[in-house]
Design an enzyme around this catalytic site. Structure first.
Site, PDB file in Angstrom:
ATOM      1  N   GLY A  23      95.649  44.001  24.317  1.00 44.49           N
ATOM      2  CA  GLY A  23      97.042  44.159  24.721  1.00 44.49           C
ATOM      3  C   GLY A  23      97.523  45.589  24.678  1.00 44.49           C
ATOM      4  N   GLY A  27     103.640  47.174  29.922  1.00 40.30           N
ATOM      5  CA  GLY A  27     104.069  46.920  31.294  1.00 40.30           C
ATOM      6  C   GLY A  27     103.131  46.029  32.059  1.00 40.30           C
ATOM      7  CG  LEU A  29     104.542  41.383  32.808  1.00 38.52           C
ATOM      8  CD1 LEU A  29     105.454  40.475  33.626  1.00 38.52           C
ATOM      9  CD2 LEU A  29     105.275  41.944  31.607  1.00 38.52           C
ATOM     10  CB  ALA A  30      98.001  39.540  32.793  1.00 39.33           C
ATOM     11  CG  ASN A 103      93.690  52.036  37.675  1.00 46.55           C
ATOM     12  OD1 ASN A 103      93.453  50.953  37.160  1.00 46.55           O
ATOM     13  ND2 ASN A 103      94.766  52.248  38.412  1.00 46.55           N
ATOM     14  CD  GLU A 165      98.082  54.974  35.353  1.00 46.95           C
ATOM     15  OE1 GLU A 165      97.573  53.855  35.421  1.00 46.95           O
ATOM     16  OE2 GLU A 165      98.309  55.557  34.277  1.00 46.95           O
ATOM     17  CG  HIS A 233      98.686  50.536  38.828  1.00 48.44           C
ATOM     18  ND1 HIS A 233      97.633  49.988  38.114  1.00 48.44           N
ATOM     19  CD2 HIS A 233      98.961  51.716  38.223  1.00 48.44           C
ATOM     20  CE1 HIS A 233      97.285  50.803  37.133  1.00 48.44           C
ATOM     21  NE2 HIS A 233      98.077  51.849  37.179  1.00 48.44           N
ATOM     22  CB  CYS A 350      92.391  45.848  39.269  1.00 50.36           C
ATOM     23  SG  CYS A 350      94.188  45.863  39.165  1.00 50.36           S
TER      24      CYS A 350
END
Length: 419
Positions: A23, A27, A29-30, A103, A165, A233, A350
């Site tokens: 965690g 920002g 959330l998942a 990223n 990023e 993002h 991602c």
């Protein structure tokens, strides 16, 4: 440069053997929702590899990057910390977040640049400590994969005064991957309780470093409400490929102006805008509808590769059914299972970095075929930990297993140089 040989290659990150849910990403959330739960690195890596095989089966060019060395004990040493003294720093040193290669860097293909080479700038990722440590090893891997200086130029990251990023905040509009395009850089400002990770000055610096034509370069602000809702993002709310922009209606700070500017710069633009009344911003982020791979199939048709979670959110499932039945530019939707990555906040988009290049100019060790996929799968099945519980992080037995697993992968691929 022979532009006829240029194709889009998706370079996916192989999920590393230290994959865990700490965690760490404010920002996301998942990631924060799954913090402290057990992770399954072997399943995660096999899911990612299955997605790569799926794309190979579609006839797409597919590459990969190997996991960065973890745990990064040098990171702790530079902070004067030990694994036993700070749980958050320890978790950062073990993070497998480099698997999200969207990223890793920002990429400008050769048709767009002044010197006719493909330019790559590694992202500094300074906003999050667990990611800010990545760029030196990422740059080293990029330098091996794209070592042909006649075709590639690799820059130093933007100075850490400005957060960058990478390709997750970059889109390209073009008539074909081998044709000059319009590059769209999406930057953020305050996102309510969450940081805006892409600084406008970083985007502008990358465009200058890459030698882009200002007339074919746009800088657009992300909607602060989208950042506050968990779209950390741009690729969580918008994605582009070729002449198609697939976007949520609340993706940009001034949606109408953003689309108008893109259309002025690229008149052939085809916009597929998803209304908030059909798919709320919350449902878009929960399902990662836009964190999809929007690709051009060998047939010339456009397809959307989405996470299976899109079929589990009713509004999104309904929208996708209508999308395929309609007469729009997106003709196919392919769900893929990347649940382990999704639980940490990373969908199909991602996991990949798009590089337009002649595959023959890329180090072949980074290009995937079925035989190499078989070899990678064998190493993962034999070496990756099956499960990591939060209490395992920092333990000597897990450390030895993680380091050994990565070493076996590098050896099997002839990439010991990255050890």
């Amino acid at each position: 440069m022979n532009r006829d040989s240029l194709v889009e290659i998706n370079f996916d990150g192989i999920v590393g053997p230290s994959h865990n849910y700490a965690g760490l990403s404010l920002g996301n959330l998942a990631a924060t929702a799954h913090a402290g739960t057990a992770s399954y690195p072997r399943a995660a890596a096999l899911q990612g590899l299955a997605k790569m095989r799926h794309n190979l089966g579609l006839g797409l060019a597919q590459g990969f990057f190997v996991p960065l060395p973890r745990p990064n004990l040098g990171f702790l040493d530079r902070l004067g910390a030990e694994e036993s003294t700070d749980a958050a720093l320890t978790a950062a040193a073990w993070s497998a977040s480099s698997m999200w290669t969207a990223n890793a860097a920002t990429v400008s293909p050769a048709p767009d640049t002044a010197d006719g080479r493909c330019h790559l700038t590694p992202a500094n990722l300074v906003t999050m400590p667990h990611r800010a440590q990545e760029w030196p090893d990422t740059a080293r891997q990029l330098a091996v994969a794209f070592a042909d200086e006649a075709h590639f130029a690799i820059h130093q990251p933007v100075p850490p005064s400005f957060g960058d990023e990478g390709a997750a905040n970059h889109m390209r509009l073009c008539a074909g991957h081998d044709q000059p395009g319009v590059e769209v850089f999406v930057f953020g400002r305050s996102g309510g309780p969450f940081p805006a990770r892409q600084h406008e000055q970083s985007s502008r610096a990358v465009a200058r470093l890459h030698g882009l034509d200002p007339a074919r370069t746009l800088f657009i602000e992300q909607n602060p409400a989208a950042i506050a809702a968990g779209a950390f993002h741009n690729d969580v709310v918008s994605v582009a490929n070729g002449s198609v922009l697939f976007t949520h209606a609340e993706a940009f700070a001034d949606q109408a102006s953003a689309i108008e500017r893109m259309r002025e710069a690229f008149p052939a633009l085809e916009v597929v805008e998803v209304p908030s009344a059909e798919v709320s911003l919350a449902d878009a982020i929960r399902s990662y509808l836009f964190n999809a791979q929007l690709v051009t199939l060998p047939s010339g048709e456009t397809a959307l590769i989405v996470p299976t979670e899109c079929r589990e959110v009713p509004a999104v499932a309904r929208y996708l059914d209508g999308l395929v039945k309609g007469n729009g530019p997106i003709r196919h939707v392919f769900p893929v299972d990347v649940r382990q990555s999704m639980a940490n906040g990373g969908g199909p988009a991602c996991l990949r970095l798009r590089v337009v290049a002649d595959p023959d100019t890329v180090d072949p060790r980074f290009m995937l075929d079925e035989a190499k996929a078989d070899r990678i799968e064998q190493v993962i099945a034999a070496s990756w930990p099956e499960q990591i519980d939060p209490a395992d992080i920092g333990q000597p037995a897990l450390l030895a297993a993680v380091v050994s697993a990565r070493a076996r992968l590098l050896e099997s691929l002839g990439l010991d140089i990255l050890g």
